[in-house]
Write an enzyme that holds these catalytic residues in place. Structure first.
Site, PDB file in Angstrom:
ATOM      1  CG  ASP A 245      -2.047   1.017   1.112  1.00  0.00           C
ATOM      2  OD1 ASP A 245      -2.638   1.119   0.019  1.00  0.00           O
ATOM      3  OD2 ASP A 245      -2.326   1.715   2.102  1.00  0.00           O
ATOM      4  CG  HIS A 250       2.593   6.367  -1.601  1.00  0.00           C
ATOM      5  ND1 HIS A 250       2.056   6.541  -2.856  1.00  0.00           N
ATOM      6  CD2 HIS A 250       1.533   6.260  -0.761  1.00  0.00           C
ATOM      7  CE1 HIS A 250       0.732   6.526  -2.777  1.00  0.00           C
ATOM      8  NE2 HIS A 250       0.391   6.353  -1.522  1.00  0.00           N
ATOM      9  CE  LYS A 346      -3.105   2.130   6.449  1.00  0.00           C
ATOM     10  NZ  LYS A 346      -3.423   3.543   6.243  1.00  0.00           N
ATOM     11  CG  LEU A 394      21.357  21.841   7.062  1.00  0.00           C
ATOM     12  CD1 LEU A 394      21.501  20.410   6.548  1.00  0.00           C
ATOM     13  CD2 LEU A 394      22.178  22.802   6.210  1.00  0.00           C
TER      14      LEU A 394
END
Length: 515
Positions: A245, A250, A346, A394
């Site tokens: 998923d 992604h 999750k 940074l």
């Protein structure tokens, strides 16, 4: 006759956008609102029509009432938003039909032609439907609803198969009816502002490009955390799991953009060529470099949180992972030996998506006594936060003002909400606009998809065949303990856990320091 031909040559084009699966959640929450924003900001052609297509029996007015509830004005200064909304809704129509019926799509074709008459017709179809009916719809579109004289394009929403074999079968089936140039495989994370900014950050700033290699970078972390479970999606999620998923698409796409070599140009094919090279250079994933977890029920602050298997659509004995951490390596000259750590889950303690680049320690650091045994304090880190609170910051070492030599880590921050007044577009707005323009740069090519599945399929099969039991972690926690052992194995500490104060707003803004 010659005059008529000349008149047609000058005819303005029109675009017909059909949202297949118009009554679904994705269409209502994302696709129609994105189209409205494109209309409001004058990114759609002067002449356009939007059709919703689904099996539900709805009238045009019922469709308009349904989607009007999700059309919001993101920017307060939009004074004429209500007028624009009404104008947009008047361009929206509905056609009810079966997803495998050529007859129903032929009926849609008649309606589209009525709106297109006298103009050059272009057609875009967004498939907001389950993947098992992609091919049926594409067949009907190709045979019954393609534009005779303009272009026809189809946007396909993930997932693109469950493994290498099913992905190849889907690609082969789609290409029976469409050319590769007509297919737009959408991964909405590629439309995120900070993901698209990766190439600008790296290739247009001399300060970063020389550092972008194994010589200066110790490790790279790609992190995707959600503070909610699978509520409402348990049945779907149990068939795929967190690796399919989130990680295979992604996070892997973000990794490829981050690690690719400088493309010849910004042309879509040049960029996608470099991404494919990265994916094909990746070392096969090993089981001992993977941790999987599943959230269990938990009581916190007097509130009870459910376990993953408490979902009635999930089998009680499910071994599906809701969390995973893994280590990947790119076997090429630039990245040899650099661990790329992914973490996704999750029902965790927070929500965030980011890339964290940890640089190597300074050789012979003169100030190492100031850091004691905690060398991580001496580590420079570049963080690209994709969501929420989009930012680039940074971490540097800095002397604390005073007569003594005390050093702390400061954060130079470009917080988008502070620096830029204009709203950040939703990913679907950018991707829909690119599809209308025929720009493939942020869409996934078939060989790219093939290489991604080739990397993950052996691992997924091993996990399923060996019935690997996921480590349980409480809902709302930081995830399985195993993720920390995996990082330690590669001499890495998860950067997101080391920040005591994750609020980006407390960092020192870069633009304030240079102004």
């Amino acid at each position: 006759m010659l005059c008529w031909v000349l008149f047609l040559d000058k005819t303005e084009p029109t675009i017909s956008i059909t949202v297949v699966g118009a009554s679904g959640d994705l269409a209502k929450r994302k696709i129609f609102p994105a189209l409205f924003v494109l209309f409001y900001e004058d990114h759609l052609p002067k002449h356009f029509t939007i059709y919703g297509y689904a099996r539900s029996k709805l009238t045009d007015e019922e469709l308009r009432n349904m989607i009007s509830k999700t059309l919001t004005c993101r920017i307060d200064k939009w004074g004429n938003c209500s007028d624009k909304r009404d104008q947009f809704l008047q361009r929206c129509f509905y056609h009810s039909g079966q997803y495998n019926s050529e007859e129903n799509f032929s009926e849609l074709d008649i309606k589209l032609k009525e709106k297109e008459v006298g103009r050059l017709p272009n057609r875009l179809f967004f498939l907001s439907i389950p993947p098992n009916i992609f091919v049926d719809v594409v067949r009907c579109v190709s045979r019954c609803t393609s534009s005779a004289t303009g272009w026809t394009r189809v946007i396909v929403e993930k997932p693109f198969g469950r493994d290498l074999e099913s992905s190849r079968e889907m690609t082969k089936s789609l290409q029976q009816y469409l050319t590769e140039g007509q297919i737009f495989r959408i991964d909405h994370y590629l439309g995120k502002e900070l993901v698209e900014n990766l190439s600008v950050l790296r290739f247009s700033n001399l300060v970063f490009e020389p550092l972008w290699s194994r010589t200066y970078i110790r490790n790279v972390q790609l992190i995707f955390l959600e503070d909610f479970g699978t509520e409402g999606r348990g049945g779907y999620f149990d068939s795929y799991g967190i690796i399919r998923d989130i990680m295979q698409n992604h996070l892997l796409q973000m990794l490829a953009l981050f690690a690719m070599e400088t493309p010849v140009s910004l042309d879509a094919e040049d960029i996608r060529n470099e991404k494919v090279k990265v994916l094909r250079s990746m070392r096969p994933l090993q089981l001992d470099d993977v941790i999987i977890g599943q959230y269990k029920g938990h009581i916190k602050g007097g509130k009870s949180y459910p376990a993953y298997t408490d979902d009635p659509t999930v089998p009680k004995d499910s071994l599906t992972a809701t969390f995973s951490a893994l280590a990947l390596f790119i076997d090429n000259a630039r990245w040899d030996g650099v661990p790329f750590l992914m973490k996704a889950g999750k029902a965790l303690h927070t929500r965030r998506a980011e890339i964290r680049v940890q640089f190597r320690h300074v050789p012979g650091n003169l100030f190492k006594t100031n850091f004691g045994t905690d060398l991580d304090k001496a580590t420079n880190e570049l963080v690209i936060r994709v969501q929420p609170d989009e930012a680039i910051y940074l971490k540097i070492n800095n002397k604390i003002p005073g007569l003594g030599m005390r050093i702390d880590r400061s954060k130079l921050n470009l917080l988008y909400a502070t620096r830029y007044s204009n709203a950040i577009p939703d990913a679907y707005e950018r991707l829909l606009l690119d599809a209308i323009k025929g720009e493939h740069r942020l869409f996934i090519r078939s060989d790219e998809l093939d290489a991604a599945w080739a990397l993950f399929t052996p691992l997924l099969k091993d996990l399923e065949e060996k019935k690997t039991v996921p480590e349980l972690y409480p809902y709302g926690s930081r995830g399985p303990i195993g993720a920390h052992y995996l990082a330690a194995k590669h001499n890495v500490r998860w950067g997101d856990l080391s920040e005591e104060n994750p609020e980006v707003s407390s960092y020192i803004p870069i633009h304030r320091m240079v102004e």
